[in-house]
Design a protein around this motif. Structure first.
Motif, PDB file in Angstrom:
ATOM      1  N   ILE A  24      51.465  45.462  35.672  1.00 50.90           N
ATOM      2  CA  ILE A  24      50.220  45.958  36.258  1.00 50.90           C
ATOM      3  C   ILE A  24      49.070  45.854  35.262  1.00 50.90           C
ATOM      4  N   LEU A  25      49.333  46.069  33.983  1.00 46.22           N
ATOM      5  CA  LEU A  25      48.278  45.913  32.976  1.00 46.22           C
ATOM      6  C   LEU A  25      47.867  44.447  32.828  1.00 46.22           C
ATOM      7  N   THR A  26      48.826  43.538  32.881  1.00 51.24           N
ATOM      8  CA  THR A  26      48.514  42.110  32.839  1.00 51.24           C
ATOM      9  C   THR A  26      47.703  41.711  34.067  1.00 51.24           C
ATOM     10  N   ALA A  27      48.101  42.210  35.222  1.00 54.10           N
ATOM     11  CA  ALA A  27      47.362  41.906  36.454  1.00 54.10           C
ATOM     12  C   ALA A  27      45.943  42.455  36.382  1.00 54.10           C
ATOM     13  N   ALA A  28      45.780  43.658  35.814  1.00 56.71           N
ATOM     14  CA  ALA A  28      44.439  44.244  35.679  1.00 56.71           C
ATOM     15  C   ALA A  28      43.593  43.404  34.728  1.00 56.71           C
ATOM     16  N   ALA A  29      44.172  42.958  33.634  1.00 57.26           N
ATOM     17  CA  ALA A  29      43.424  42.136  32.677  1.00 57.26           C
ATOM     18  C   ALA A  29      43.032  40.796  33.303  1.00 57.26           C
ATOM     19  N   LEU A  30      43.989  40.152  33.973  1.00 58.28           N
ATOM     20  CA  LEU A  30      43.680  38.875  34.626  1.00 58.28           C
ATOM     21  C   LEU A  30      42.674  39.063  35.757  1.00 58.28           C
ATOM     22  N   GLY A  31      42.773  40.199  36.452  1.00 62.05           N
ATOM     23  CA  GLY A  31      41.801  40.488  37.504  1.00 62.05           C
ATOM     24  C   GLY A  31      40.406  40.662  36.943  1.00 62.05           C
ATOM     25  N   ALA A  32      40.299  41.289  35.774  1.00 66.03           N
ATOM     26  CA  ALA A  32      38.998  41.457  35.136  1.00 66.03           C
ATOM     27  C   ALA A  32      38.431  40.112  34.694  1.00 66.03           C
ATOM     28  N   LEU A  33      39.292  39.228  34.227  1.00 63.29           N
ATOM     29  CA  LEU A  33      38.842  37.894  33.815  1.00 63.29           C
ATOM     30  C   LEU A  33      38.458  37.028  35.018  1.00 63.29           C
ATOM     31  N   GLY A  34      39.179  37.190  36.103  1.00 60.01           N
ATOM     32  CA  GLY A  34      38.947  36.345  37.274  1.00 60.01           C
ATOM     33  C   GLY A  34      38.238  37.058  38.406  1.00 60.01           C
ATOM     34  N   TRP A  35      37.418  38.056  38.083  1.00 57.78           N
ATOM     35  CA  TRP A  35      36.757  38.860  39.123  1.00 57.78           C
ATOM     36  C   TRP A  35      35.951  38.025  40.096  1.00 57.78           C
ATOM     37  N   MET A  36      35.460  36.866  39.652  1.00 59.48           N
ATOM     38  CA  MET A  36      34.614  36.050  40.527  1.00 59.48           C
ATOM     39  C   MET A  36      35.421  35.134  41.446  1.00 59.48           C
ATOM     40  N   PRO A  38      37.643  34.229  44.457  1.00 56.90           N
ATOM     41  CA  PRO A  38      37.991  34.865  45.733  1.00 56.90           C
ATOM     42  C   PRO A  38      39.488  35.147  45.810  1.00 56.90           C
ATOM     43  N   GLY A  39      39.818  36.311  46.309  1.00 57.98           N
ATOM     44  CA  GLY A  39      41.213  36.691  46.489  1.00 57.98           C
ATOM     45  C   GLY A  39      41.829  37.422  45.309  1.00 57.98           C
ATOM     46  N   THR A  40      41.051  37.621  44.245  1.00 61.42           N
ATOM     47  CA  THR A  40      41.602  38.274  43.058  1.00 61.42           C
ATOM     48  C   THR A  40      42.028  39.705  43.365  1.00 61.42           C
ATOM     49  N   ARG A  41      41.175  40.447  44.059  1.00 62.58           N
ATOM     50  CA  ARG A  41      41.542  41.835  44.396  1.00 62.58           C
ATOM     51  C   ARG A  41      42.748  41.880  45.312  1.00 62.58           C
ATOM     52  N   ARG A  42      42.817  40.969  46.238  1.00 64.05           N
ATOM     53  CA  ARG A  42      43.949  40.916  47.160  1.00 64.05           C
ATOM     54  C   ARG A  42      45.244  40.610  46.399  1.00 64.05           C
ATOM     55  N   ALA A  43      45.168  39.684  45.439  1.00 62.31           N
ATOM     56  CA  ALA A  43      46.348  39.347  44.639  1.00 62.31           C
ATOM     57  C   ALA A  43      46.822  40.561  43.843  1.00 62.31           C
ATOM     58  N   ALA A  44      45.878  41.305  43.263  1.00 59.89           N
ATOM     59  CA  ALA A  44      46.244  42.505  42.499  1.00 59.89           C
ATOM     60  C   ALA A  44      46.896  43.544  43.419  1.00 59.89           C
ATOM     61  N   SER A  90      46.259  51.725  42.042  1.00 58.53           N
ATOM     62  CA  SER A  90      46.849  51.195  43.267  1.00 58.53           C
ATOM     63  C   SER A  90      48.330  51.507  43.415  1.00 58.53           C
ATOM     64  N   LEU A  91      48.974  52.024  42.388  1.00 58.71           N
ATOM     65  CA  LEU A  91      50.428  52.162  42.456  1.00 58.71           C
ATOM     66  C   LEU A  91      50.902  53.176  43.480  1.00 58.71           C
ATOM     67  N   GLY A  92      50.237  54.317  43.609  1.00 59.46           N
ATOM     68  CA  GLY A  92      50.730  55.360  44.492  1.00 59.46           C
ATOM     69  C   GLY A  92      50.499  55.105  45.962  1.00 59.46           C
ATOM     70  N   GLU A  93      49.396  54.471  46.316  1.00 60.60           N
ATOM     71  CA  GLU A  93      49.031  54.337  47.720  1.00 60.60           C
ATOM     72  C   GLU A  93      49.356  52.966  48.307  1.00 60.60           C
ATOM     73  N   THR A  94      49.854  52.085  47.521  1.00 63.21           N
ATOM     74  CA  THR A  94      49.988  50.697  47.927  1.00 63.21           C
ATOM     75  C   THR A  94      50.984  50.507  49.058  1.00 63.21           C
ATOM     76  N   MET A 126      52.372  32.168  43.343  1.00 60.29           N
ATOM     77  CA  MET A 126      51.003  32.306  42.858  1.00 60.29           C
ATOM     78  C   MET A 126      50.962  33.146  41.584  1.00 60.29           C
ATOM     79  N   VAL A 127      51.738  34.207  41.538  1.00 57.73           N
ATOM     80  CA  VAL A 127      51.793  35.042  40.339  1.00 57.73           C
ATOM     81  C   VAL A 127      52.337  34.232  39.167  1.00 57.73           C
ATOM     82  N   ALA A 128      53.405  33.471  39.410  1.00 53.00           N
ATOM     83  CA  ALA A 128      53.997  32.654  38.347  1.00 53.00           C
ATOM     84  C   ALA A 128      52.995  31.619  37.835  1.00 53.00           C
ATOM     85  N   CYS A 129      52.272  30.976  38.740  1.00 54.19           N
ATOM     86  CA  CYS A 129      51.264  29.984  38.330  1.00 54.19           C
ATOM     87  C   CYS A 129      50.139  30.633  37.538  1.00 54.19           C
ATOM     88  N   THR A 130      49.702  31.805  37.954  1.00 54.40           N
ATOM     89  CA  THR A 130      48.640  32.520  37.240  1.00 54.40           C
ATOM     90  C   THR A 130      49.076  32.868  35.830  1.00 54.40           C
TER      91      THR A 130
END
Length: 159
Positions: A24-36, A38-44, A90-94, A126-130
């Motif tokens: 989840i920390l890696t996903a948050a970091a990659l999400g911050a880098l790729g915020w622009m 499309p689909g980054t929030r959905r992937a997270a 996002s962990l509790g409500e997902t 997609m996660v593996a490719c990222t």
């Protein structure tokens, strides 16, 4: 009750044992880098959902009652009022509704529709490719910078 407590604790142990905090920390970091992108929030959100499902399955593999686990998930989602730290938000409500549906199904591991299995496989790819791209990009950038410096040195020496 005791069954709910055991199921809830095993679910949380699943997060610890399976090292979800790093994912989840890696996903948050990659999400911050790729915020622009499309689909980054959905992937997270998808990553967080699958981490929760993985912890659910880990708890079920410890022979917990699936109805007790479903009750814990429902209660935790109903009582979530306080804001959480961004990396854990996002962990509790997902996907509570989807997770409860899977737990209350006769076979919680069976996808509800063939498309779900295909989408799950696509999300995993997609996660593996990222992650692969994240590992290769710094190496390529360093190699490119070294190549430019090497060429500049040879051009300078040629004069």
């Amino acid at each position: 009750d005791d069954a709910e407590l055991a199921a809830g604790l095993d679910h949380e142990r699943g997060h610890i044992v399976r090292r979800h905090r790093f994912v989840i920390l890696t996903a948050a970091a990659l999400g911050a880098l790729g915020w622009m992108i499309p689909g980054t929030r959905r992937a997270a959100a998808e990553i967080a959902f699958h981490l929760e499902r993985d912890a659910d399955h880990w708890a079920l593999d410890r022979r917990n009652d699936r109805l007790a686990l479903a009750s814990v998930i429902y209660k935790a989602a109903a009582e979530t009022k306080e804001p959480r730290p961004p990396a854990m938000a996002s962990l509790g409500e997902t996907g509570v509704r989807e997770r409860l549906g899977q737990l209350l199904d006769d076979d919680p591991r069976r996808p509800s529709h063939p498309t779900v299995a295909a989408l799950n496989a696509l999300a995993a790819a997609m996660v593996a490719c990222t992650l692969l791209l994240a590992a290769l990009l710094p190496t390529a950038a360093v190699a490119g910078a070294r190549g430019d410096a090497h060429e500049a040195h040879h051009a300078h020496c040629a004069h």
